[in-house]
Design a protein around this motif. Structure first.
Motif, PDB file in Angstrom:
ATOM      1  N   ALA A  87       0.837  -1.209   0.000  1.00  0.00           N
ATOM      2  CA  ALA A  87       0.000   0.000   0.000  1.00  0.00           C
ATOM      3  C   ALA A  87       0.867   1.253   0.000  1.00  0.00           C
ATOM      4  CB  ALA A  87      -0.926  -0.004   1.213  1.00  0.00           C
ATOM      5  N   HIS A  88       1.939   1.246   0.766  1.00  0.00           N
ATOM      6  CA  HIS A  88       2.852   2.399   0.791  1.00  0.00           C
ATOM      7  C   HIS A  88       3.474   2.629  -0.586  1.00  0.00           C
ATOM      8  CE1 HIS A  88       3.407   1.585   5.370  1.00  0.00           C
ATOM      9  NE2 HIS A  88       2.348   2.349   5.137  1.00  0.00           N
ATOM     10  N   SER A  89       3.836   1.536  -1.240  1.00  0.00           N
ATOM     11  CA  SER A  89       4.431   1.652  -2.577  1.00  0.00           C
ATOM     12  C   SER A  89       3.436   2.218  -3.581  1.00  0.00           C
ATOM     13  CB  SER A  89       4.925   0.281  -3.059  1.00  0.00           C
ATOM     14  OG  SER A  89       5.970  -0.196  -2.239  1.00  0.00           O
ATOM     15  N   LEU A  92       2.956   5.897  -2.829  1.00  0.00           N
ATOM     16  CA  LEU A  92       4.129   6.657  -3.263  1.00  0.00           C
ATOM     17  C   LEU A  92       4.052   6.938  -4.758  1.00  0.00           C
ATOM     18  CD1 LEU A  92       6.946   7.885  -2.927  1.00  0.00           C
ATOM     19  CD2 LEU A  92       7.891   5.560  -3.113  1.00  0.00           C
ATOM     20  N   MET A  93       3.684   5.921  -5.533  1.00  0.00           N
ATOM     21  CA  MET A  93       3.535   6.102  -6.978  1.00  0.00           C
ATOM     22  C   MET A  93       2.430   7.109  -7.298  1.00  0.00           C
ATOM     23  SD  MET A  93       2.664   3.207  -9.868  1.00  0.00           S
ATOM     24  CE  MET A  93       0.988   2.996  -9.256  1.00  0.00           C
ATOM     25  N   LYS A  94       1.303   7.014  -6.586  1.00  0.00           N
ATOM     26  CA  LYS A  94       0.184   7.929  -6.832  1.00  0.00           C
ATOM     27  C   LYS A  94       0.556   9.365  -6.472  1.00  0.00           C
ATOM     28  CE  LYS A  94      -2.973   5.019  -8.272  1.00  0.00           C
ATOM     29  NZ  LYS A  94      -3.573   5.131  -9.625  1.00  0.00           N
ATOM     30  N   PHE A  95       1.243   9.554  -5.357  1.00  0.00           N
ATOM     31  CA  PHE A  95       1.663  10.900  -4.956  1.00  0.00           C
ATOM     32  C   PHE A  95       2.676  11.469  -5.947  1.00  0.00           C
ATOM     33  CE2 PHE A  95       0.258  10.079  -0.454  1.00  0.00           C
ATOM     34  CZ  PHE A  95      -0.554  11.193  -0.346  1.00  0.00           C
ATOM     35  N   THR A  96       3.580  10.613  -6.429  1.00  0.00           N
ATOM     36  CA  THR A  96       4.589  11.064  -7.392  1.00  0.00           C
ATOM     37  C   THR A  96       3.933  11.491  -8.699  1.00  0.00           C
ATOM     38  OG1 THR A  96       6.215   9.547  -6.426  1.00  0.00           O
ATOM     39  CG2 THR A  96       6.708  10.422  -8.607  1.00  0.00           C
ATOM     40  N   GLU A  97       2.980  10.670  -9.175  1.00  0.00           N
ATOM     41  CA  GLU A  97       2.262  11.005 -10.406  1.00  0.00           C
ATOM     42  C   GLU A  97       1.450  12.286 -10.237  1.00  0.00           C
ATOM     43  OE1 GLU A  97      -0.076   7.567 -11.162  1.00  0.00           O
ATOM     44  OE2 GLU A  97       1.584   6.398 -12.026  1.00  0.00           O
TER      45      GLU A  97
END
Length: 201
Positions: A87-89, A92-97
């Protein structure tokens, strides 16, 4: 020389209080370990055994306490739960995008952009923080007996419900702009809702 003392009984009451708190927070194994510690304190008080003086039944109880404490670390720490690390990964991807291609509300409000960058940092570091806590907890389980574990529990009682900065960042960003992070998987959403319900209990 054996003597009656209120200190072990007071320690037992503290251990029982911590056990109830652990039970309320859903940490069943920690609750069992602390309940055992409470019983050991009570036995010490009723038998009139001085603190830090061991007899066979107390040594055996301490060994059971240590074993359950080890199991509790593996069962209750987020670093050892694959669903939380996944879930953290994902977050992290969603926040980066979202930081790279922000939604309209992120362009309109500086607080949303700040929350996105905070989310990238929080989700990138959360697993490392959880792992550090797990290592510390394992060392305590190995080195601390029931007495020191209860003392440590009292000292850290204000932090019993440890926060997850990654989930907190998602909840903050969603409250500012519901669509900013985009859609996430059902499993990650379930974990966040479980975390949110524990946080508000």
């Amino acid at each position: 020389m054996k003597y009656l003392s209120l200190a072990p009984l007071l320690g037992g009451a503290c251990a029982l209080t911590l056990a109830i708190s652990a039970l309320v927070n859903g940490n069943w194994l920690s609750a069992v370990a602390l309940a055992i510690a409470s019983i050991l304190f009570a036995l010490r008080g009723f038998l009139g055994t001085p603190m830090f003086t061991d007899i066979p039944i107390l040594e055996m109880g301490a060994a059971v306490f240590t074993l359950i404490s080890f199991i509790a670390v593996f069962d209750e720490n987020n670093a050892l739960r694959s669903e939380d690390t996944a879930a953290h990964s994902e977050l992290l991807m969603k926040f980066t995008e979202a930081s790279a291609s922000p939604a309209e509300c992120a362009n309109s409000y500086k607080s949303v952009s700040t929350a996105l960058y905070a989310g990238v940092k929080a989700c990138a570091l959360q697993d490392g923080k959880d792992l550090t806590k797990a290592v510390s907890a394992l060392k305590k389980a190995e080195a601390f007996g029931p007495t020191l574990s209860v003392v440590d529990g009292i000292i850290n009682s204000s932090g019993q419900n440890s926060s997850d900065s990654c989930y907190e960042s998602y909840l903050t960003a969603r409250s500012l702009c519901p669509e900013v992070v985009g859609s996430i998987s059902a499993e990650t959403m379930r974990l966040i809702r479980d975390y949110e319900s524990r946080r508000t209990d």
